[in-house]
Design a protein around this motif. Structure first.
Motif, PDB file in Angstrom:
ATOM      1  N   CYS A   1       5.708 -11.392  -5.109  1.00  0.00           N
ATOM      2  CA  CYS A   1       4.661 -10.648  -5.819  1.00  0.00           C
ATOM      3  C   CYS A   1       5.269  -9.554  -6.700  1.00  0.00           C
ATOM      4  O   CYS A   1       6.165  -8.824  -6.272  1.00  0.00           O
ATOM      5  CB  CYS A   1       3.685 -10.034  -4.819  1.00  0.00           C
ATOM      6  SG  CYS A   1       2.387  -9.071  -5.620  1.00  0.00           S
TER       7      CYS A   1
ATOM      8  N   CYS B   1       3.656  -5.994  -5.118  1.00  0.00           N
ATOM      9  CA  CYS B   1       3.974  -5.482  -3.776  1.00  0.00           C
ATOM     10  C   CYS B   1       5.237  -6.095  -3.179  1.00  0.00           C
ATOM     11  O   CYS B   1       5.680  -5.665  -2.108  1.00  0.00           O
ATOM     12  CB  CYS B   1       2.780  -5.685  -2.839  1.00  0.00           C
ATOM     13  SG  CYS B   1       2.579  -7.384  -2.275  1.00  0.00           S
TER      14      CYS B   1
ATOM     15  N   SER C   1       5.641  -8.956  -1.861  1.00  0.00           N
ATOM     16  CA  SER C   1       5.407  -9.898  -0.765  1.00  0.00           C
ATOM     17  C   SER C   1       5.771 -11.319  -1.184  1.00  0.00           C
ATOM     18  O   SER C   1       5.625 -11.700  -2.353  1.00  0.00           O
ATOM     19  CB  SER C   1       3.925  -9.838  -0.374  1.00  0.00           C
ATOM     20  OG  SER C   1       3.616 -10.958   0.432  1.00  0.00           O
TER      21      SER C   1
ATOM     22  N   CYS D   1      -1.408 -13.333  -4.807  1.00  0.00           N
ATOM     23  CA  CYS D   1      -0.711 -12.706  -3.679  1.00  0.00           C
ATOM     24  C   CYS D   1      -1.727 -12.410  -2.590  1.00  0.00           C
ATOM     25  O   CYS D   1      -2.692 -11.671  -2.832  1.00  0.00           O
ATOM     26  CB  CYS D   1      -0.024 -11.420  -4.123  1.00  0.00           C
ATOM     27  SG  CYS D   1       0.643 -10.482  -2.729  1.00  0.00           S
TER      28      CYS D   1
ATOM     29  N   CYS E   1      -1.573  -8.323  -1.292  1.00  0.00           N
ATOM     30  CA  CYS E   1      -2.217  -7.221  -2.027  1.00  0.00           C
ATOM     31  C   CYS E   1      -3.371  -7.724  -2.901  1.00  0.00           C
ATOM     32  O   CYS E   1      -3.989  -6.941  -3.616  1.00  0.00           O
ATOM     33  CB  CYS E   1      -1.204  -6.475  -2.887  1.00  0.00           C
ATOM     34  SG  CYS E   1      -0.587  -7.381  -4.310  1.00  0.00           S
TER      35      CYS E   1
HETATM   36 ZN   LIG Z   1       1.224  -8.542  -3.727  1.00  0.00          ZN
END
Ligand SMILES: [Zn+2]
Length: 291
Positions: A12, A15, A17, A29, A32
């Motif tokens: 992501c 964030c 991730s 994502c 987030c």
């Molecule tokens: Zn994210």
């Protein structure tokens, strides 16, 4: 056509991730809840266009960057910089001979140095696979084998941040190729923030094992660009249009002088006023953890 970046290494942009999924039009994502645009093979994390291209020379460059073969031919021909670079050629050959490598050119513009290399740029040019800020790469830690950045870091406000991102995403033992200017005139494309000495290159890449640190161009290339700019300034009589006219004319009239660097690039003091530097670095094998 540039090589597609494997989705397995994408994370992501917001964030960091790795909980991301893809469909035909977007990347989502689930950590987030951010969505990012997918256009064909391209993932677009930023949206910049013609309005962000500031002055007229940039508009010319932006236009020709959309026509890369013409651009590369023209720039190689009339550039004041003698551009022979075996380090780059050999690294591209290595990448091409090993199809499994993930190799990415950061700040590629619309160039495509090899069909075995993927492209990232802030502008979503045709050959770009991911469009994002190169100081915030949506790529997982320790996931990339080779990163190129060719005359790019002078165009970002915080090159240290980009280099730390390069360090983060490279695998231990991964290779970075970097080309940065030293003695060159200001050249916004669309921004221009800095220059590096040879010592400055070492500091910028201090986390890496530096394998090669060569002169780009040589002292003639350094001198020629400055003299062209000096003459254009003096002859412009303060007019930006006249400055552009003289600068382009001087480029066309004086570029062959750069070939003195065929010899002078090897002078032991060439680095004092060379046009730029070429660095080849390796992420240490014990440098696996993210910083
Ligand atoms: Zn994210």
């Amino acid at each position: 056509m540039s090589k597609i970046i494997p989705k397995s290494i994408i994370q992501c942009y917001d964030c960091g991730s790795s909980e991301v999924s893809f469909d035909d039009t977007k990347m989502h994502c689930s950590s987030c809840n951010s969505d990012f645009a997918v256009r064909g093979d391209k993932i677009v994390f930023t949206n910049l266009g013609d309005d962000d291209v500031s002055n007229s020379l940039d508009k010319i460059k932006y236009f020709v960057k959309k026509n890369p073969k013409f651009y590369i031919f023209l720039m190689d021909l009339i550039s004041p910089v003698y551009r022979r670079d075996k380090v780059l050629k050999n690294l591209i050959k290595d990448v091409e001979s090993n199809g499994d490598l993930v190799a990415i050119n950061l700040g590629a513009g619309n160039s495509n140095i090899s069909d075995s290399v993927s492209n990232i740029d802030i502008f979503p040019y045709e050959n770009v696979n991911i469009s994002c800020d190169i100081g915030q790469l949506p790529l997982k830690d320790n996931s990339v084998d080779v990163i190129f950045n060719i005359a790019v870091l002078e165009h970002v406000p915080d090159p240290e941040k980009v280099v730390s991102e390069i360090y983060r995403v490279l695998k231990p033992g991964g290779i970075v190729y970097s080309r940065l200017p030293f003695i060159q005139g200001f050249h916004a494309s669309p921004w221009d923030f800095g220059r590096r000495t040879r010592e400055g290159m070492k500091v910028l890449y201090k986390e890496f094992e530096i394998k090669k640190l060569n002169n780009l161009g040589g002292p003639t290339s350094g001198m020629l660009w400055v003299v062209q700019e000096w003459l254009a300034i003096v002859l412009s009589l303060g007019s930006k249009r006249l400055h552009m006219f003289w600068f382009m004319l001087l480029l066309v009239l004086t570029w062959p002088i750069k070939f003195l660097d065929v010899l002078l690039v090897h002078h032991p003091l060439a680095h004092n006023i060379t046009s730029g530097f070429i660095l080849l670095g390796e992420k240490p094998l014990n440098g696996g953890t993210s910083k």
